[in-house]
Design an enzyme around this catalytic site. Sequence first.
Site, PDB file in Angstrom:
ATOM      1  N   ASP A  71       0.632  -1.130  -0.023  1.00  0.00           N
ATOM      2  CA  ASP A  71       0.112  -0.001  -0.206  1.00  0.00           C
ATOM      3  C   ASP A  71       1.190   1.287   0.089  1.00  0.00           C
ATOM      4  O   ASP A  71       1.608   1.504   1.039  1.00  0.00           O
ATOM      5  CB  ASP A  71      -0.799  -0.059   1.195  1.00  0.00           C
ATOM      6  CG  ASP A  71      -2.130   0.842   1.139  1.00  0.00           C
ATOM      7  OD1 ASP A  71      -2.292   1.231   0.068  1.00  0.00           O
ATOM      8  OD2 ASP A  71      -2.775   0.642   2.139  1.00  0.00           O
ATOM      9  N   LYS A  86      -0.970  -0.683  -4.394  1.00  0.00           N
ATOM     10  CA  LYS A  86      -2.168   0.028  -4.026  1.00  0.00           C
ATOM     11  C   LYS A  86      -2.048   1.371  -3.789  1.00  0.00           C
ATOM     12  O   LYS A  86      -1.203   1.745  -3.294  1.00  0.00           O
ATOM     13  CB  LYS A  86      -3.022  -0.613  -3.126  1.00  0.00           C
ATOM     14  CG  LYS A  86      -4.209  -0.045  -2.903  1.00  0.00           C
ATOM     15  CD  LYS A  86      -5.042  -0.872  -1.696  1.00  0.00           C
ATOM     16  CE  LYS A  86      -5.056  -0.458  -0.377  1.00  0.00           C
ATOM     17  NZ  LYS A  86      -5.359   1.030  -0.191  1.00  0.00           N
ATOM     18  N   GLU A 136     -13.852   1.118  -0.528  1.00  0.00           N
ATOM     19  CA  GLU A 136     -14.221   1.334   1.034  1.00  0.00           C
ATOM     20  C   GLU A 136     -15.486   2.028   1.484  1.00  0.00           C
ATOM     21  O   GLU A 136     -15.501   3.078   1.027  1.00  0.00           O
ATOM     22  CB  GLU A 136     -12.860   1.792   1.642  1.00  0.00           C
ATOM     23  CG  GLU A 136     -12.735   1.899   3.246  1.00  0.00           C
ATOM     24  CD  GLU A 136     -11.375   2.068   3.845  1.00  0.00           C
ATOM     25  OE1 GLU A 136     -10.271   1.795   3.336  1.00  0.00           O
ATOM     26  OE2 GLU A 136     -11.473   2.264   5.096  1.00  0.00           O
TER      27      GLU A 136
END
Length: 254
Positions: free
Chosen positions: A80, A108, A171
Amino acid sequence: MKTPYEIKYMKSKEKIAMLTAYDFSSAGLMDGIADLILIGDSLGMVVLGYENTTKVTMDDMLRATGAVARGAKNTLIVGDMPIGAYDSNTNALKNANLFLQAGAHAVKIERKPETAKFLVSKGIRVMGHVGLTPQTITNFKVQGKDEETADKILEEAKLMDKYGCFSLVLECIPRELAEKVTKSISIPTIGIGAGPDCDGQVLVMHDILGLYGDFKPKFVKRYAEIGEQIKKAFLEYRNDVKEGKFPADEESFH
Ligand code: KIV
């Protein structure tokens, strides 16, 4: 190990299960069980004890990535990118390559479809992330509840798909919006707080094990209460030491 290409083609065939990990031992335990392991910048909260993810550095992430990669040799690993690591294309490419050198197979990024496009053009596998994006958001609530913000999320998701991301985290958005996004793009959606109609799910390891704080967000399911068991073990050890029960003869050398 599944490749990003294989993850992409799991859409509508098989649900994708992703988990976060930050260390060698936990990564080893989930190796070959999770389809993907994300070294999330949630590390800042659950490992380093910050209030949010905005203080996480590349150094923090790379140390964790190396440990996870050594622990999970059979699972696709996604690093990430922390805040600031992709504030320009030059930085994004440099830091994505550092993740790959540390053992990740993909990175990501939160929002920024144009950055995703650039990284993909340089051969980097990219997972997108839209909806509630903790690095840039101050309002930690369900996103996309009104038409305007929902349209924006859908538009960003379509761009992430168009620009070559192999998957997309959604999310904290309403399940109806997640379903619409999932049906509108060709890459798999991986939801967290986005309902059951996504192509896959991700949860933070510490949340599913009861290792982080007492508060349990609505979208988290606890699969174990390891935190309680750990506390009990610490207490028993402390009492054994104080009462002279540990070490006993069987834990001693002769
Ligand atoms: O940092 C993280 O753990 C994440 C997941 C919640 C998707 O970004």
